[in-house]
Design a protein around this motif. Structure first.
Motif, PDB file in Angstrom:
ATOM      1  N   PHE A 173       0.835  -1.204   0.000  1.00  0.00           N
ATOM      2  CA  PHE A 173       0.000   0.000   0.000  1.00  0.00           C
ATOM      3  C   PHE A 173       0.874   1.260   0.000  1.00  0.00           C
ATOM      4  O   PHE A 173       0.740   2.141  -0.853  1.00  0.00           O
ATOM      5  CB  PHE A 173      -0.884  -0.047   1.262  1.00  0.00           C
TER       6      PHE A 173
ATOM      7  N   ALA B 240       2.999   1.739  -3.056  1.00  0.00           N
ATOM      8  CA  ALA B 240       2.191   2.254  -4.171  1.00  0.00           C
ATOM      9  C   ALA B 240       2.146   3.781  -4.129  1.00  0.00           C
ATOM     10  O   ALA B 240       2.333   4.453  -5.152  1.00  0.00           O
ATOM     11  CB  ALA B 240       0.780   1.672  -4.119  1.00  0.00           C
TER      12      ALA B 240
ATOM     13  N   ARG C 149      -0.527  -6.117  -3.947  1.00  0.00           N
ATOM     14  CA  ARG C 149      -1.193  -4.895  -3.478  1.00  0.00           C
ATOM     15  C   ARG C 149      -0.648  -3.684  -4.239  1.00  0.00           C
ATOM     16  O   ARG C 149      -1.408  -2.813  -4.671  1.00  0.00           O
ATOM     17  CB  ARG C 149      -0.969  -4.753  -1.969  1.00  0.00           C
TER      18      ARG C 149
ATOM     19  N   SER D  67      -2.111  -3.553  -7.735  1.00  0.00           N
ATOM     20  CA  SER D  67      -3.533  -3.213  -7.832  1.00  0.00           C
ATOM     21  C   SER D  67      -3.779  -1.748  -7.496  1.00  0.00           C
ATOM     22  O   SER D  67      -4.820  -1.196  -7.827  1.00  0.00           O
ATOM     23  CB  SER D  67      -4.370  -4.110  -6.914  1.00  0.00           C
ATOM     24  N   MET D  68      -2.820  -1.110  -6.839  1.00  0.00           N
ATOM     25  CA  MET D  68      -3.057   0.263  -6.373  1.00  0.00           C
ATOM     26  C   MET D  68      -2.356   1.352  -7.164  1.00  0.00           C
ATOM     27  O   MET D  68      -2.886   2.442  -7.336  1.00  0.00           O
ATOM     28  CB  MET D  68      -2.597   0.391  -4.914  1.00  0.00           C
TER      29      MET D  68
ATOM     30  N   HIS E  92      -2.937  10.499  -6.727  1.00  0.00           N
ATOM     31  CA  HIS E  92      -3.189   9.068  -6.535  1.00  0.00           C
ATOM     32  C   HIS E  92      -2.419   8.495  -5.352  1.00  0.00           C
ATOM     33  O   HIS E  92      -2.194   7.284  -5.269  1.00  0.00           O
ATOM     34  CB  HIS E  92      -2.937   8.318  -7.846  1.00  0.00           C
TER      35      HIS E  92
ATOM     36  N   VAL F 141      -3.005   7.348  -1.879  1.00  0.00           N
ATOM     37  CA  VAL F 141      -4.217   6.959  -1.154  1.00  0.00           C
ATOM     38  C   VAL F 141      -4.158   7.501   0.266  1.00  0.00           C
ATOM     39  O   VAL F 141      -3.212   7.229   1.004  1.00  0.00           O
ATOM     40  CB  VAL F 141      -4.404   5.431  -1.140  1.00  0.00           C
TER      41      VAL F 141
ATOM     42  N   SER G 131      -8.060   2.610  -8.159  1.00  0.00           N
ATOM     43  CA  SER G 131      -7.818   2.468  -6.726  1.00  0.00           C
ATOM     44  C   SER G 131      -8.986   3.117  -5.957  1.00  0.00           C
ATOM     45  O   SER G 131     -10.041   3.396  -6.539  1.00  0.00           O
ATOM     46  CB  SER G 131      -6.467   3.108  -6.380  1.00  0.00           C
ATOM     47  N   ARG G 132      -8.799   3.313  -4.688  1.00  0.00           N
ATOM     48  CA  ARG G 132      -9.880   3.846  -3.847  1.00  0.00           C
ATOM     49  C   ARG G 132      -9.292   4.810  -2.828  1.00  0.00           C
ATOM     50  O   ARG G 132      -8.234   4.560  -2.277  1.00  0.00           O
ATOM     51  CB  ARG G 132     -10.552   2.677  -3.120  1.00  0.00           C
TER      52      ARG G 132
ATOM     53  N   CYS H 266      -8.057   7.749  -3.217  1.00  0.00           N
ATOM     54  CA  CYS H 266      -6.948   8.600  -3.661  1.00  0.00           C
ATOM     55  C   CYS H 266      -7.195  10.036  -3.183  1.00  0.00           C
ATOM     56  O   CYS H 266      -8.336  10.473  -3.041  1.00  0.00           O
ATOM     57  CB  CYS H 266      -6.843   8.592  -5.182  1.00  0.00           C
TER      58      CYS H 266
END
Lengths: 404, 404
Positions: free
Chosen positions: A317, A320, A351, A354-355, B249, B251, B263-264, B266
């Protein structure tokens, strides 16, 4: 590929500055690459043969390099002289203050570890108290060197976790206090340069380790704390006050655990050693248990395995985020993060993939640090040698700053 | 303060490279600072008088600068010759592809906007289609210049939001496609350099705006997207493939809204224009409503005010992360983030102060971008002028790459 922008224009050069610059470039080349023939130096440094010859002669006269006839070669023509760094004669003091030990080394030009002293550092030992013991090591080592050796400088790498006694991140002031303590021990020099362990190891991996020839990289260092040496376009991101790379305090989980820094959900609270130990149901203050948890996870203990996987998720995470911000070629894991990443690499990579932005992860490699425990000493030596490469002849034929 | 580490050692210089380097330094100095006396150049560039005189004479001969006797001065001694950039004669094409418009400018040496064309860009217009229209502007402008003018290069800044038609972040490939489209329009040159709007504006603010003389800064650009131009030690962090600075981006809220990037949570989903509009109960696709929400918040409309405050909280949150990572001196807000930050500055600063490391925020300033809408054109011109400063005499006495 987009072209980079640099609006930096280094200051102009006069004749003397050019000579200095070229001497430094040649000296640094053999320091990094080892003995090199004049012919290869001509190619590598894009200077003509007579210039290389003159520069090498100057460095020989100062005792920084030697020139020897290389062993008979098969090619036609005269053998080219080999230029070698005087690794036994020219050295720096490289010190480290780590969470559980202190070390002092003499590192010769070329990056050779010539001498090494080490002591356990009790948890309660204030950083400033380590200075006296390190100073003793330095004097002891300096006392055993030959008369014609030259000390060119010193540097200290300090673990992020030891920033101050209250456990808060190190400040500029704390660094100044440390530098002052060394100055008090060595009033006639050398001046000890202070820097962060993650910065120093990042430089070492870039100069001599896994990140050689990689100009955009992030070295992630974990133990009690988590911090980074970020190198972009070949240069360390120090920041305005040298405090860059505090990735451990990037908040990734707003609803996470409180962090010692006063914030909450910092990356360090999710991937630091304490997080691993807590997740695995161990005593979070028992650092020795980290290796045990990794072994248990490897052997299939469910809670330990889950703990490692959870750390790996958060590791991916945060990486990323860093990959999106910095667009590196390479991310290197060191300290205890080396083993933690190794144990959860698949989860972390998944991870990350995907991010992060697809274009930014397409080329990025994840690797383990390669230099082992000496990395911090080699990196500190790079700092200490810096002024020598900036002005090689300043060393003169005798020590310009002798250790007492 | 800790000393920085740079393990970069620029390549050595021969005589010709030094002359080129010094010519570039002098030319860039008057480009950035405007007309400067020989006496001041001597001081500023640390070169002796005769060297400055010879360099200036070379640049005069090439038509890049002029020398004039300065107006009578009060000091004793001969008046010093003033060296001025030939702003009308030497120029670059600076283009921008923005979310709702395209622009093309001729920018003269010294950063003077000599000519400007602009057109509305419909939402549905693919980036590549903008190239034809921009090429038309370029030809039109080039047709109106005097015969002895010299075009030194071109650059295009592209808004992050227009990366590709699917709305995904721009890739290296997309940049290459754009460069190829320009190359097809201008087969004999100039070659148009492509870069990100946030990078370009960051450079402009550093060279001519609020961040002059600040070497560690983050320029945050917001509109539909959020991205950054990160400058450390005076150099833009481009990253390995030029994709650095994708702070939108990062997160920040793992449980937040899905982001268009896949992603989620961000940062962009929390501080972008859509977030402001959604929070304020407006149509998230109605960009024109952003200004209306800010007005309404200012006039006390409860929902609008709350929306601005929430954005400001997340703005401070993300800036805290960046400050910990990069340790900048200055954070500059531009694009629609300029007005959003201005409306919620107190909240954002308070969140920043409570989250970031005390040592890192102690010196950091937050400021609004200062250059206005021309920033992107001035920044693009800096890119386009880059090769000129690297090798000023290469321009020769006639255009080396004439626009058709």
């Amino acid at each position: 590929m987009r072209s980079g922008i640099s609006d930096e224009h280094p200051p102009p050069y006069g004749q003397e500055e050019i000579r200095r610059h070229n001497l430094g470039a040649l000296l640094r080349y053999v320091h990094v690459h080892g003995p090199t023939s004049r012919a290869d130096l001509t190619t590598q440094l894009s200077l003509n043969r007579s210039t290389i010859g003159a520069l090498a002669a100057d460095l020989v006269a100062t005792g920084l390099v030697t020139e020897t006839v290389s062993s008979p070669i098969r090619r036609a023509g005269r053998p080219s002289l080999m230029v070698s760094p005087c690794s036994e004669r020219i050295y720096a003091h490289a010190l480290s203050i780590e969470t559980s030990r202190i070390r002092a080394a003499r590192v010769g030009l070329g990056g050779h570890l010539l001498d090494l002293r080490e002591a356990h550092r009790p948890d309660w030992m204030p950083v400033l108290d380590a200075v006296r013991q390190l100073a003793g090591f330095v004097r002891d080592m300096a006392g055993s060197v030959d008369a014609d050796t030259i000390l060119v400088g010193g540097a200290v790498a300090v673990d992020d976790a030891l920033r101050d006694t209250a456990g808060r991140p190190r400040t500029e002031d704390a660094d100044e206090a440390l530098a002052a303590a060394f100055a008090a021990e060595f009033p006639t020099g050398p001046r000890f340069v202070i820097n962060d362990m993650a910065h120093v190891v990042g430089v070492a991996e870039h100069v001599r380790g896994i990140a050689v020839q990689v100009d955009d990289l992030i070295y992630l260092h974990g133990d009690v704390r988590v911090s980074a040496g970020i190198i972009t376009a070949g240069r360390l991101v120090s920041g305005h006050r040298g405090l860059g790379g505090q990735v451990g305090h990037m908040v990734v989980n707003p609803h996470g655990r409180p962090c010692h820094c006063g914030s909450r959900g910092c990356w360090e609270t999710e991937i630091g050693e304490r997080a691993l130990l807590l997740n695995a149901g161990r005593d979070p203050d028992d650092r020795a248990a980290v290796a045990e948890v990794l072994r248990a996870a490897d052997q299939g203990e469910e809670q330990a395995y889950a703990a490692v996987q959870q750390i790996a998720e958060w590791l991916g995470f945060g990486v990323a985020n860093l990959v999106n911000l910095i667009n590196p070629d390479l991310v290197v894991f060191g300290g205890s993060l080396r083993e933690i990443y190794a144990a959860g690499a698949k989860t972390a990579r998944s991870r990350l993939d995907s991010m992060a932005l697809p274009a930014s992860i397409e080329h990025v490699q994840l690797e383990l640090s390669s230099l082992g425990p000496d990395a911090v000493l080699l990196g500190a030596a790079e700092l200490a040698f810096g002024p020598l490469f900036a002005d090689p002849l300043r060393t003169g034929p005798v020590p310009y700053e002798a250790a007492p």
